[in-house]
Design a protein around this motif. Sequence first.
Motif, short mmCIF file in Angstrom:
data_model
loop_
_atom_site.label_atom_id
_atom_site.label_comp_id
_atom_site.label_asym_id
_atom_site.label_seq_id
_atom_site.Cartn_x
_atom_site.Cartn_y
_atom_site.Cartn_z
N PRO B 30 0.82 -1.22 0.00
CA PRO B 30 0.00 0.00 0.00
C PRO B 30 0.85 1.27 0.00
O PRO B 30 0.52 2.25 -0.69
N THR B 128 -5.66 -3.20 -1.57
CA THR B 128 -5.05 -1.88 -1.81
C THR B 128 -5.59 -1.29 -3.11
O THR B 128 -5.93 -0.09 -3.17
N CYS B 131 -9.11 0.02 -2.61
CA CYS B 131 -9.12 1.25 -1.81
C CYS B 131 -8.62 2.43 -2.62
O CYS B 131 -9.23 3.52 -2.63
#
Lengths: 295, 259
Positions: B30, B128, B131
């Motif tokens: 991330p 990730t 998101c």
Amino acid sequence: MSILSLNNIAKSYGRIQALKGVSFDVPAGSVFGILGPNGSGKTTLLGIVTDVLKADSGTFTLFDGPAGADARKQIGTLLETPNFYHYLSAFDNLRIAAAIKGRGEDDIQRVLGIAGLTERQHSKFKTFSLGMKQRLAIASALLGDPGVLVLDEPTNGLDPVGIAEVRRLIKELAGMGKTVIMASHLLDEVEKVCDHVAIMLKGNLLMSGPVSQVISREDFIEMGAADLERLKQVIAGHPAFSSIVASTETLQVSFHNGTTAEEVNAWCFENGVRLNHLIIRKKSLEAAFFEITKA
Amino acid sequence: MFNIIRTEWLKVRTYRTFWVLFGVAVLFIPAINIIVAEFNRNIKGETKGLFSIALYDFDTVWRMMGNVTSLFTIFFGFLVIILVTNEFTFKTHRQNVIDGWSRVDFLLSKVFWVLFLSVFALIITVITGLCLGLVYGKSDIGFDDFSAVWFYFGQMVLMLTMALFVGMFVKRAGLAMVLYLAYTMGVEQLIVAVGKKYVGSVFTLLPIQAGDEMMPLPIVDKMVPNVSLYSPTVYALTIVAYIGLFGYLVYRKMAKADL
């Protein structure tokens, strides 16, 4: 039943032939010593039995069956040096051994107690002395109370008290009917602990069988007299005379047929020699071993 | 297999080096993507829309995830190398077999790490990606370019199998890591560059390049469209073949060699 049966096992490291067709059987319930000087092939042999080394030729069985992983789970083994995860504690290392052997963790405290490591069980392995590492390895081998133990130089790195403890432990285990296969280069260790022995030299099996037969140590009689030359002549005439080793003050004489000191004394007296020194001695273990390995 | 996994867990449960490296490897996924996404947003702002490619918009986000994240697969490779070479350093590979594992069991215990780390990284990458797509993108959730993530996963499994291979054959952590780093981060790229120029695109079928070919940066793809000469199926099969090859070599060594 044979716990271990070896059939013509051979193994080379490049040009060096470490094992040259070794065969013998380890009977159930015996304390079996594999005796030989460093480099004789003892560890190589046990390495093959535990599948960390591959034999070039020959076969072997464990418990009269195929020597697979399941058979090894029933054997507690200490091979060469203690192999543990340095960053883990003694307890955590034994948890791993227990998991691999497929046994519960409830035996860990017992074996730590036997090894005298209960207080240090949560110390990391890397903080242990050589003797403690060796004791942890013995504890690991005892994990799950296996019926068979394979111990390669089990007293390595131990102090005299530790050595005596391990030897006593091995005798106790043997008394409980367990089979112990022990490799050692220490003659007295094998004689004190084992009931069977295989003697190896340069990859060859010289002899194997019960210790009393393999390492035969017949008595000899040490004697002295004022006239050593005359004594030598008289004793050579004894009907049971076998051999003589002379030193400056005494003679070491071997006889056939279990001739007693009284008989020798009487023989000398009857032939006009009065002895001033007469002792029954046993051939040293080293002498017996060297005799075998020279043959 | 459960016994093997449980035993491996006991080996790493309190092993600090493992957890530090694992944490770094996982967090990088991330972290590095957020940095690139922020950079992309700033560039767009500073160029007042002249540079208007939204790298983390759906579905481009999946190609970004594959491309950017694959640069850090090496950390997972180091983890595998440490887990393998530790066994040789401590000679515990012998002890595991002595205590009752078969040689194949021991190998499976390391294959478990290859698969576990790959799946774990895949999950983190997908989460990730979702998101970042939601935060930085403007399109609705979509999975059109998701194949790039599968290629990332395939390349991950391959690179970790290579780490297993290097660890098993070299046995020493330091040397194994240097060789692994050198090959994955330089030597192969050099061979590919020279080979492509002087021989042909067959050099794009080298282990890591085969995955990279299917994960180009979206910007590069727009400027130099479709430079790869083989179909995705060819690259996918190439990756699978390499995994099989390295897996077989490791198996053969484990089955036959003295430990």
